[in-house]
Motif scaffolding. Structure first.
Motif, PDB file in Angstrom:
ATOM      1  N   LYS A  59       0.820  -1.222   0.000  1.00  0.00           N
ATOM      2  CA  LYS A  59       0.000   0.000   0.000  1.00  0.00           C
ATOM      3  C   LYS A  59       0.850   1.267   0.000  1.00  0.00           C
ATOM      4  N   HIS A  60       2.028   1.180   0.622  1.00  0.00           N
ATOM      5  CA  HIS A  60       2.874   2.365   0.768  1.00  0.00           C
ATOM      6  C   HIS A  60       3.814   2.585  -0.414  1.00  0.00           C
ATOM      7  N   ILE A  61       3.715   1.748  -1.424  1.00  0.00           N
ATOM      8  CA  ILE A  61       4.572   1.890  -2.605  1.00  0.00           C
ATOM      9  C   ILE A  61       3.803   2.641  -3.686  1.00  0.00           C
ATOM     10  N   HIS A  62       4.488   3.578  -4.323  1.00  0.00           N
ATOM     11  CA  HIS A  62       3.846   4.361  -5.391  1.00  0.00           C
ATOM     12  C   HIS A  62       3.524   3.455  -6.575  1.00  0.00           C
ATOM     13  N   ASP A  63       2.499   3.848  -7.332  1.00  0.00           N
ATOM     14  CA  ASP A  63       2.139   3.097  -8.535  1.00  0.00           C
ATOM     15  C   ASP A  63       3.337   2.975  -9.464  1.00  0.00           C
ATOM     16  N   GLY A  64       3.470   1.817 -10.064  1.00  0.00           N
ATOM     17  CA  GLY A  64       4.581   1.589 -10.982  1.00  0.00           C
ATOM     18  C   GLY A  64       4.885   0.110 -11.089  1.00  0.00           C
ATOM     19  N   PRO A  65       5.976  -0.244 -11.753  1.00  0.00           N
ATOM     20  CA  PRO A  65       6.304  -1.651 -11.971  1.00  0.00           C
ATOM     21  C   PRO A  65       6.543  -2.432 -10.684  1.00  0.00           C
ATOM     22  N   LEU A  66       7.175  -1.776  -9.691  1.00  0.00           N
ATOM     23  CA  LEU A  66       7.445  -2.460  -8.418  1.00  0.00           C
ATOM     24  C   LEU A  66       6.147  -2.859  -7.743  1.00  0.00           C
ATOM     25  N   ARG A  67       5.211  -1.934  -7.682  1.00  0.00           N
ATOM     26  CA  ARG A  67       3.928  -2.227  -7.036  1.00  0.00           C
ATOM     27  C   ARG A  67       3.149  -3.285  -7.816  1.00  0.00           C
ATOM     28  N   ASP A  68       3.185  -3.211  -9.137  1.00  0.00           N
ATOM     29  CA  ASP A  68       2.482  -4.211  -9.955  1.00  0.00           C
ATOM     30  C   ASP A  68       3.023  -5.611  -9.698  1.00  0.00           C
ATOM     31  N   ARG A  69       4.341  -5.730  -9.645  1.00  0.00           N
ATOM     32  CA  ARG A  69       4.955  -7.041  -9.418  1.00  0.00           C
ATOM     33  C   ARG A  69       4.651  -7.547  -8.010  1.00  0.00           C
ATOM     34  N   LEU A  70       4.657  -6.632  -7.039  1.00  0.00           N
ATOM     35  CA  LEU A  70       4.350  -7.033  -5.659  1.00  0.00           C
ATOM     36  C   LEU A  70       2.908  -7.508  -5.527  1.00  0.00           C
ATOM     37  N   ARG A  71       2.014  -6.942  -6.305  1.00  0.00           N
ATOM     38  CA  ARG A  71       0.617  -7.406  -6.277  1.00  0.00           C
ATOM     39  C   ARG A  71       0.527  -8.845  -6.779  1.00  0.00           C
ATOM     40  N   GLU A  72       1.337  -9.169  -7.785  1.00  0.00           N
ATOM     41  CA  GLU A  72       1.368 -10.563  -8.273  1.00  0.00           C
ATOM     42  C   GLU A  72       1.903 -11.491  -7.183  1.00  0.00           C
ATOM     43  N   ILE A  73       2.968 -11.051  -6.527  1.00  0.00           N
ATOM     44  CA  ILE A  73       3.551 -11.857  -5.438  1.00  0.00           C
ATOM     45  C   ILE A  73       2.550 -12.001  -4.297  1.00  0.00           C
ATOM     46  N   SER A  74       1.752 -10.955  -4.083  1.00  0.00           N
ATOM     47  CA  SER A  74       0.744 -10.978  -3.012  1.00  0.00           C
ATOM     48  C   SER A  74      -0.230 -12.142  -3.185  1.00  0.00           C
ATOM     49  N   ASP A  75      -0.583 -12.447  -4.432  1.00  0.00           N
ATOM     50  CA  ASP A  75      -1.481 -13.585  -4.686  1.00  0.00           C
ATOM     51  C   ASP A  75      -0.840 -14.891  -4.222  1.00  0.00           C
ATOM     52  N   ARG A  76       0.463 -15.037  -4.448  1.00  0.00           N
ATOM     53  CA  ARG A  76       1.174 -16.253  -4.020  1.00  0.00           C
ATOM     54  C   ARG A  76       1.239 -16.321  -2.486  1.00  0.00           C
ATOM     55  N   ILE A  77       1.410 -15.164  -1.848  1.00  0.00           N
ATOM     56  CA  ILE A  77       1.441 -15.154  -0.385  1.00  0.00           C
ATOM     57  C   ILE A  77       0.078 -15.557   0.162  1.00  0.00           C
ATOM     58  N   ASP A  78      -0.987 -15.078  -0.477  1.00  0.00           N
ATOM     59  CA  ASP A  78      -2.336 -15.484  -0.063  1.00  0.00           C
ATOM     60  C   ASP A  78      -2.487 -17.000  -0.183  1.00  0.00           C
ATOM     61  N   THR A  79      -1.961 -17.573  -1.262  1.00  0.00           N
ATOM     62  CA  THR A  79      -1.998 -19.021  -1.442  1.00  0.00           C
ATOM     63  C   THR A  79      -1.204 -19.711  -0.340  1.00  0.00           C
ATOM     64  N   GLY A  80      -0.056 -19.154   0.008  1.00  0.00           N
ATOM     65  CA  GLY A  80       0.766 -19.727   1.080  1.00  0.00           C
ATOM     66  C   GLY A  80       0.046 -19.725   2.413  1.00  0.00           C
ATOM     67  N   VAL A  81      -0.649 -18.649   2.718  1.00  0.00           N
ATOM     68  CA  VAL A  81      -1.403 -18.574   3.976  1.00  0.00           C
ATOM     69  C   VAL A  81      -2.528 -19.605   3.976  1.00  0.00           C
ATOM     70  N   SER A  82      -3.192 -19.749   2.848  1.00  0.00           N
ATOM     71  CA  SER A  82      -4.253 -20.751   2.726  1.00  0.00           C
ATOM     72  C   SER A  82      -3.701 -22.163   2.924  1.00  0.00           C
ATOM     73  N   GLU A  83      -2.533 -22.425   2.340  1.00  0.00           N
ATOM     74  CA  GLU A  83      -1.895 -23.741   2.508  1.00  0.00           C
ATOM     75  C   GLU A  83      -1.483 -23.960   3.964  1.00  0.00           C
ATOM     76  N   CYS A  84      -0.959 -22.918   4.589  1.00  0.00           N
ATOM     77  CA  CYS A  84      -0.583 -23.005   6.006  1.00  0.00           C
ATOM     78  C   CYS A  84      -1.807 -23.379   6.850  1.00  0.00           C
ATOM     79  N   TRP A  85      -2.934 -22.762   6.555  1.00  0.00           N
ATOM     80  CA  TRP A  85      -4.189 -23.036   7.250  1.00  0.00           C
ATOM     81  C   TRP A  85      -4.588 -24.505   7.098  1.00  0.00           C
ATOM     82  N   GLN A  86      -4.474 -25.017   5.863  1.00  0.00           N
ATOM     83  CA  GLN A  86      -4.842 -26.419   5.606  1.00  0.00           C
ATOM     84  C   GLN A  86      -3.920 -27.378   6.368  1.00  0.00           C
ATOM     85  N   VAL A  87      -2.618 -27.097   6.294  1.00  0.00           N
ATOM     86  CA  VAL A  87      -1.653 -27.971   6.982  1.00  0.00           C
ATOM     87  C   VAL A  87      -1.867 -27.914   8.489  1.00  0.00           C
ATOM     88  N   ALA A  88      -2.096 -26.710   9.008  1.00  0.00           N
ATOM     89  CA  ALA A  88      -2.303 -26.562  10.449  1.00  0.00           C
ATOM     90  C   ALA A  88      -3.579 -27.280  10.903  1.00  0.00           C
TER      91      ALA A  88
END
Length: 197
Positions: A59-88
């Protein structure tokens, strides 16, 4: 004035009804760490904390390529949290199942059986000893799976937290985009391990 007051009272009543209908403790993704016992609860809570920190950093990063790429990574982190929930959840269920195996009682019963030739001479007692030993072996295997899963989930949680810290660092560096590919690969690695677990 009475119409405005009636609308206000109606809005308050509707808001109260909606607030009562919302399930307590659940976030929008349906993950509630407090449904689990420790240490599984803590693992999920830590993963959710990392997820929130990542979202705040983006949220604190200005619009641009860095923020766009981090949004893509954010989806993977959401998947990781979901997997953590399942394993737990699986670890929590396994821990509860293991707690129902009375090792002390089984060990006591096994110790009361004769040993050596006396045991072999009585087929019923020999089969009883095998059945009791099998129960102990099952409990031991479950203990090993619980320990291994707990240790791996702890490691993956720590790595997820490390990645979020790196993203926070990248968010304040102008050359952050150059290092982002490595962070993305590491996130994929952590999430892949969680999925495999």
């Amino acid at each position: 004035l009475p119409i405005i007051a009636a609308l206000g009272v109606g809005a308050l009543a509707y808001g109260a009804r909606v607030a009562v209908a919302i399930p307590k403790g659940h976030s929008a993704d349906g993950i509630n760490p407090f449904e689990l016992e420790d240490p599984w609860r803590t693992f999920v809570w830590q993963a959710k904390k990392s997820q929130r920190q990542f979202a705040d950093a983006v949220k604190h990063i200005h619009d641009g390529p860095l923020r766009d790429r981090l949004r893509e990574i954010s989806d993977r982190i959401d998947t990781g949290v979901s997997e953590c929930w399942q394993v737990a959840q699986g670890g929590n269920n396994l821990t509860q199942a293991r707690a129902r195996i009375d090792i002390t009682g089984i060990t006591t019963e096994l110790s009361q059986l004769p040993t050596g030739q006396a045991l072999q001479a009585n087929p019923a007692l020999a089969d009883t000893a095998k059945a009791l030993q099998s129960q102990l072996d099952t409990a031991k295997r479950m203990d090993e799976i619980i320990r291994s899963t707990r240790d791996r989930l702890r490691l993956l949680d720590a790595r997820l937290g490390e990645l979020v810290t790196r993203v926070i660092e990248l968010s304040v560096r102008p050359q952050g985009l150059e290092d982002l590919a490595a962070v993305g690969a590491d996130v994929d690695s952590v999430v892949g391990e969680m999925e495999a677990l």
